[in-house]
Design an enzyme around this catalytic site. Structure first.
Site, PDB file in Angstrom:
ATOM      1  N   ARG A   1     -73.929  -7.499 -99.523  1.00  0.00           N
ATOM      2  CA  ARG A   1     -73.109  -7.625 -98.309  1.00  0.00           C
ATOM      3  C   ARG A   1     -72.596  -6.247 -97.946  1.00  0.00           C
ATOM      4  O   ARG A   1     -72.805  -5.290 -98.684  1.00  0.00           O
ATOM      5  CB  ARG A   1     -71.922  -8.547 -98.605  1.00  0.00           C
TER       6      ARG A   1
ATOM      7  N   VAL B   1     -66.163  -3.055 -98.576  1.00  0.00           N
ATOM      8  CA  VAL B   1     -64.905  -2.579 -98.014  1.00  0.00           C
ATOM      9  C   VAL B   1     -65.005  -1.084 -97.677  1.00  0.00           C
ATOM     10  O   VAL B   1     -64.587  -0.640 -96.606  1.00  0.00           O
ATOM     11  CB  VAL B   1     -63.751  -2.834 -99.014  1.00  0.00           C
TER      12      VAL B   1
ATOM     13  N   ARG C   1     -57.040   2.385 -99.569  1.00  0.00           N
ATOM     14  CA  ARG C   1     -56.840   1.012 -99.122  1.00  0.00           C
ATOM     15  C   ARG C   1     -55.352   0.747 -98.925  1.00  0.00           C
ATOM     16  O   ARG C   1     -54.560   0.886 -99.852  1.00  0.00           O
ATOM     17  CB  ARG C   1     -57.395   0.021-100.139  1.00  0.00           C
TER      18      ARG C   1
HETATM   19  P1  ADP Z   1     -66.008  -4.067-102.455  1.00  0.00           P
HETATM   20  O1  ADP Z   1     -66.906  -4.698-103.497  1.00  0.00           O
HETATM   21  O2  ADP Z   1     -66.470  -4.207-101.076  1.00  0.00           O
HETATM   22  O3  ADP Z   1     -65.540  -2.733-102.868  1.00  0.00           O
HETATM   23  P2  ADP Z   1     -63.984  -5.840-103.310  1.00  0.00           P
HETATM   24  O4  ADP Z   1     -64.561  -5.898-104.671  1.00  0.00           O
HETATM   25  O5  ADP Z   1     -62.541  -5.513-103.124  1.00  0.00           O
HETATM   26  O6  ADP Z   1     -64.721  -4.874-102.383  1.00  0.00           O
HETATM   27  O7  ADP Z   1     -64.323  -7.236-102.637  1.00  0.00           O
HETATM   28  C1  ADP Z   1     -64.140  -7.431-101.262  1.00  0.00           C
HETATM   29  C2  ADP Z   1     -63.470  -8.739-101.028  1.00  0.00           C
HETATM   30  O8  ADP Z   1     -64.276  -9.796-101.476  1.00  0.00           O
HETATM   31  C3  ADP Z   1     -62.152  -8.884-101.735  1.00  0.00           C
HETATM   32  O9  ADP Z   1     -61.316  -9.611-100.858  1.00  0.00           O
HETATM   33  C4  ADP Z   1     -62.507  -9.718-102.948  1.00  0.00           C
HETATM   34  O10 ADP Z   1     -61.387 -10.454-103.376  1.00  0.00           O
HETATM   35  C5  ADP Z   1     -63.593 -10.585-102.410  1.00  0.00           C
HETATM   36  N1  ADP Z   1     -64.593 -11.015-103.392  1.00  0.00           N
HETATM   37  C6  ADP Z   1     -65.618 -10.295-103.856  1.00  0.00           C
HETATM   38  N2  ADP Z   1     -66.380 -11.017-104.704  1.00  0.00           N
HETATM   39  C7  ADP Z   1     -65.812 -12.244-104.776  1.00  0.00           C
HETATM   40  C8  ADP Z   1     -66.122 -13.448-105.490  1.00  0.00           C
HETATM   41  N3  ADP Z   1     -67.178 -13.567-106.297  1.00  0.00           N
HETATM   42  N4  ADP Z   1     -65.307 -14.494-105.330  1.00  0.00           N
HETATM   43  C9  ADP Z   1     -64.244 -14.405-104.510  1.00  0.00           C
HETATM   44  N5  ADP Z   1     -63.907 -13.316-103.804  1.00  0.00           N
HETATM   45  C10 ADP Z   1     -64.663 -12.236-103.939  1.00  0.00           C
END
Ligand code: ADP
Ligand code: ADP
Ligand code: MG
Length: 451
Positions: free
Chosen positions: A294, A297, A340
């Protein structure tokens, strides 16, 4: 696959705003899905059209596939952009979107299945020749199997939920006893949190850096858009990201980026994706940990150094176009940093701090970008992730990017119950951060030394 004229944005917050902006620049009608708690959101204000998809709790709206699909039909959408979080990595939802005749802005459901399950993704990475962290070779059935596997892996080990994400579903075990109880607890927790109790083991790589490679595929070919360093984390969640990773020398950079492209090609990847690694700065070794299928952030820092629009690129490849750039067209320039902005109180253990933003002044001027859904008078709802925006700066080099970050932080004024902004001011004063001498547990170790 054909054209896209009506894009249904099924995320919320800053990424919904970001997606609406990309669609409108492409001449595509942007339709925002919103919950009862998001009626007054900036996404709803900016979108060309909007539709209520259910109650404030995400289960009733942003996680409610039936409601989202019904709304998509109602607004006559022809494509769905999932943003991040919620259903963005849910293969069943992606499949239902495609079966309804809509374009899913992401890889197809089979690819999400293959890469979204972390234990399975590790197998796919190994098959593509990508180095992985020494671990359990798939799921561990029970405590006995885990202890046996850990004998060869070596302690400490991490117990990781195969369906985990967002920094959740990971725990450390320092000895066989901790591992035994940890596996049972982790399986139960993962079942409750993700509806999937599968866990696997990985060697704990101490003082590593988190380095990730942005990839883009069109289903046939794939390219990379270089890497990001996301080592500054709190509780395994990123809070400050940089691009490029200044710690890498050119040969390592080339190898890590090439390995991510190999992996993306091996699964016929379509869309934007991120291949995440841990990097040992002493040995120059890198190890795959997971792939996010996907938009992430922290994608804006890549956009800033590469001069591209990743959301637009996702839409283009998913509507059937081939890659918009050749690898040699991607020439990074300068250095970008993102912090962030979370509605959390650093002075109170980062407690979530929803509530009204009374006054708001964003920073302006050269090299400054803000991706946010916040505005003066906006009430931050208590139901969702606390991320309310991202401050992104670009400079000709890391030193100038840091100076710009300092200047931009000085300009920002947000009157809200609390935000993480003051914390970044403090971080900027730390020698280790200025010298780029950090790792994934640096912030926590530094904070322990503070009290
Ligand atoms: P990135 O991977 O884009 O750096 P994050 O790890 O912070 O960002 O994830 C982006 C958003 O998706 C956050 O709000 C996080 O809580 C949510 N998220 C990611 N993976 C999951 C999952 N497996 N289940 C629930 N929420 C998820
Ligand atoms: P998520 O799906 O929650 O994003 P990741 O597997 O990407 O989970 O790991 C999140 C963070 O946890 C990493 O950025 C890193 O800080 C830490 N981590 C994960 N695996 C390991 C490991 N084997 N050794 C040390 N730290 C790790
Ligand atoms: Mg991750």
């Amino acid at each position: 696959m054909g054209g896209i004229s009506r894009l249904f944005v099924v995320s919320r917050g800053e990424i919904a705003v970001r997606t609406i902006r990309a669609a409108q620049e492409m001449g595509i009608t942007a339709i925002a899905a919103y919950s009862d708690a998001d009626e007054d959101s900036l996404a709803v204000r900016l979108a060309d059209e909007s539709v209520n998809v259910g109650g404030a709790h995400a289960k009733k709206s942003y996680l409610n596939a039936d409601a989202l699909l019904a709304a998509a039909a109602q607004v006559d959408a022809d494509a769905v952009h999932p943003g991040y979080g919620f259903l963005s990595e849910n293969a069943a939802f992606a499949r239902r979107v495609a079966d309804a005749g809509l374009v899913w802005i992401g890889p197809d459901a089979d690819t999400i299945e293959k890469m979204g399950d972390k234990a399975r993704a590790i197998e796919t990475a190994k098959a593509a020749g990508v180095p992985v962290v020494p671990g359990s070779d798939g799921l561990v059935a029970d405590a006995d199997a885990g202890v046996a596997a850990a004998e060869t892996i070596g302690y400490p080990v991490l117990i990781k939920a195969s369906a985990g994400g967002g920094g959740r579903g990971i725990r450390i075990a320092r000895d066989p006893e901790e591992l035994r109880s940890g596996i049972v607890a982790a399986q139960q927790e993962a079942e409750a949190a993700f509806g999937d109790g599968g866990v696997y083991l990985e060697r704990f790589i101490a003082r590593a850096r988190h380095i990730e490679v942005q990839v883009l595929g069109d289903g046939v070919d794939a390219i990379h858009l270089f890497e990001r360093d996301c080592s500054l984390q709190r509780r395994r969640q990123k809070i400050w990201e940089e691009a490029p990773a200044a710690v890498l020398d050119p040969a390592v950079r080339e190898a890590i980026c090439a390995s991510a492209v190999d992996l993306a090609r091996s699964v016929g990847y379509r869309g934007a994706g991120t291949v995440e690694y841990l990097y040992d700065a002493d040995t120059h070794e890198f190890f795959f940990i997971e792939m996010n299928t996907r938009i992430q952030v922290e994608h804006p820092i890549t956009e800033e150094i590469c001069g591209v629009d990743l959301i637009a690129a996702m839409i283009r490849v998913c509507r059937g176009e081939s890659l918009p750039w050749r690898q040699e067209d991607i020439r990074p320039r300068g250095h970008a940093i993102e912090v962030r902005i979370n509605a959390e109180d650093p002075a109170r253990g980062f407690l979530p701090a929803p509530g009204e933003i009374t006054t708001l002044t964003w920073p302006l001027g050269p090299g400054v970008r803000v991706d946010s859904m916040a505005y003066a008078g906006y009430g931050i709802p208590p139901f969702y992730d606390s991320l309310i925006g991202k401050l992104i700066v670009w400079g000709e080099d890391r030193e100038r990017a840091l100076a710009r970050l300092r200047r931009a932080l000085h300009e920002i004024e947000i009157d809200a119950p609390a935000t993480t902004l003051p914390f970044f001011g403090t971080l900027l004063e730390q020698d280790a951060i200025v010298a780029n001498d950090v790792h994934t547990t640096w912030i926590e170790e530094w904070m322990e030394g503070q009290d």
